[in-house]
Design a protein around this motif. Structure first.
Motif, short mmCIF file in Angstrom:
data_model
loop_
_atom_site.label_atom_id
_atom_site.label_comp_id
_atom_site.label_asym_id
_atom_site.label_seq_id
_atom_site.Cartn_x
_atom_site.Cartn_y
_atom_site.Cartn_z
N MET A 138 0.91 67.96 26.30
CA MET A 138 1.73 66.16 25.79
C MET A 138 1.35 65.04 26.41
N ASP A 139 1.30 63.99 26.14
CA ASP A 139 1.01 62.91 26.60
C ASP A 139 1.78 62.29 27.07
N LEU A 140 2.33 62.32 28.38
CA LEU A 140 3.19 61.84 28.92
C LEU A 140 3.26 60.28 29.33
N ASP A 141 2.69 59.44 28.97
CA ASP A 141 2.10 58.10 29.14
C ASP A 141 2.74 57.25 27.44
N GLU A 154 12.38 45.92 38.84
CA GLU A 154 11.06 46.53 38.37
C GLU A 154 10.38 47.99 38.68
N SER A 155 10.67 47.39 40.03
CA SER A 155 9.74 48.75 41.21
C SER A 155 10.95 50.02 41.07
N THR A 156 12.25 49.94 41.42
CA THR A 156 12.69 51.36 40.70
C THR A 156 12.43 51.40 39.10
N ASN A 157 12.18 51.37 37.89
CA ASN A 157 12.32 51.39 36.96
C ASN A 157 10.63 52.41 36.83
N ASN A 158 9.89 51.91 37.85
CA ASN A 158 8.94 52.26 37.91
C ASN A 158 8.36 53.95 38.51
N PHE A 159 9.73 53.64 39.68
CA PHE A 159 9.78 54.91 40.16
C PHE A 159 10.29 56.48 39.75
N VAL A 160 11.21 55.42 38.70
CA VAL A 160 11.91 56.77 38.17
C VAL A 160 10.95 57.13 36.84
N ASP A 161 9.97 56.21 36.39
CA ASP A 161 9.10 56.33 35.64
C ASP A 161 7.45 57.33 36.43
N PHE A 162 7.79 57.25 37.22
CA PHE A 162 6.74 57.86 37.95
C PHE A 162 6.84 59.18 38.82
N MET A 163 7.75 59.09 39.13
CA MET A 163 8.43 60.27 39.92
C MET A 163 8.22 61.99 38.34
N PRO A 164 8.99 61.58 37.50
CA PRO A 164 9.36 62.97 36.70
C PRO A 164 8.20 62.94 36.09
N LYS A 165 6.90 62.49 35.40
CA LYS A 165 6.31 62.43 35.27
C LYS A 165 5.12 62.99 36.30
N SER A 166 5.13 62.99 37.31
CA SER A 166 4.43 63.44 38.07
C SER A 166 4.32 64.67 37.81
N MET A 167 6.01 65.05 38.88
CA MET A 167 6.30 66.60 38.57
C MET A 167 6.01 67.35 37.27
N LEU A 168 6.06 66.34 36.21
CA LEU A 168 5.36 67.08 34.28
C LEU A 168 4.21 67.38 34.51
N ARG A 169 3.40 66.41 34.65
CA ARG A 169 1.76 66.66 35.22
C ARG A 169 1.50 68.05 34.95
N VAL A 170 1.94 68.50 36.18
CA VAL A 170 1.69 69.91 36.72
C VAL A 170 2.43 71.35 36.15
#
Length: 87
Positions: free
Chosen positions: A38-41, A15-31
């Motif tokens: 785009m609503d990344l969430d 679960e932690s790995t999947n949270n990381f896989v979701d969080f990192m690209p979205k964090s980069m795409l937000r900027v």
């Protein structure tokens, strides 16, 4: 290797790995300006089998821990955590 792979198979680690896989690209795409509207969430990025990735990483990391010696730490002070300071 047994301990590393056993921990890698843990559901919480997956679960932690999947949270990381979701969080990192979205964090980069937000900027990134192309994704500002785009609503990344609205979607979730995840691995189909995150434990497989974790197990592979654990096996690959095994040579890094082969020189470690086992040590037993018995906490008797009632502290909530244990720290180690290298001299």
């Amino acid at each position: 290797m047994f301990l590393l792979v056993s921990e890698a198979r843990n559901l919480k680690i997956a679960e932690s790995t999947n949270n990381f896989v979701d969080f990192m690209p979205k964090s980069m795409l937000r900027v990134h300006p192309d994704f500002k509207d785009m609503d990344l969430d609205a979607f979730k990025i995840e691995l189909n089998q995150p434990s497989n990735w974790n197990i592979e990483a654990a096996i690959d990391a095994t040579p890094n821990v082969l020189d470690l010696e086992p040590i037993l730490i018995v906490e008797q002070t009632g502290a909530r955590y244990i720290t180690y300071l290298e001299k």
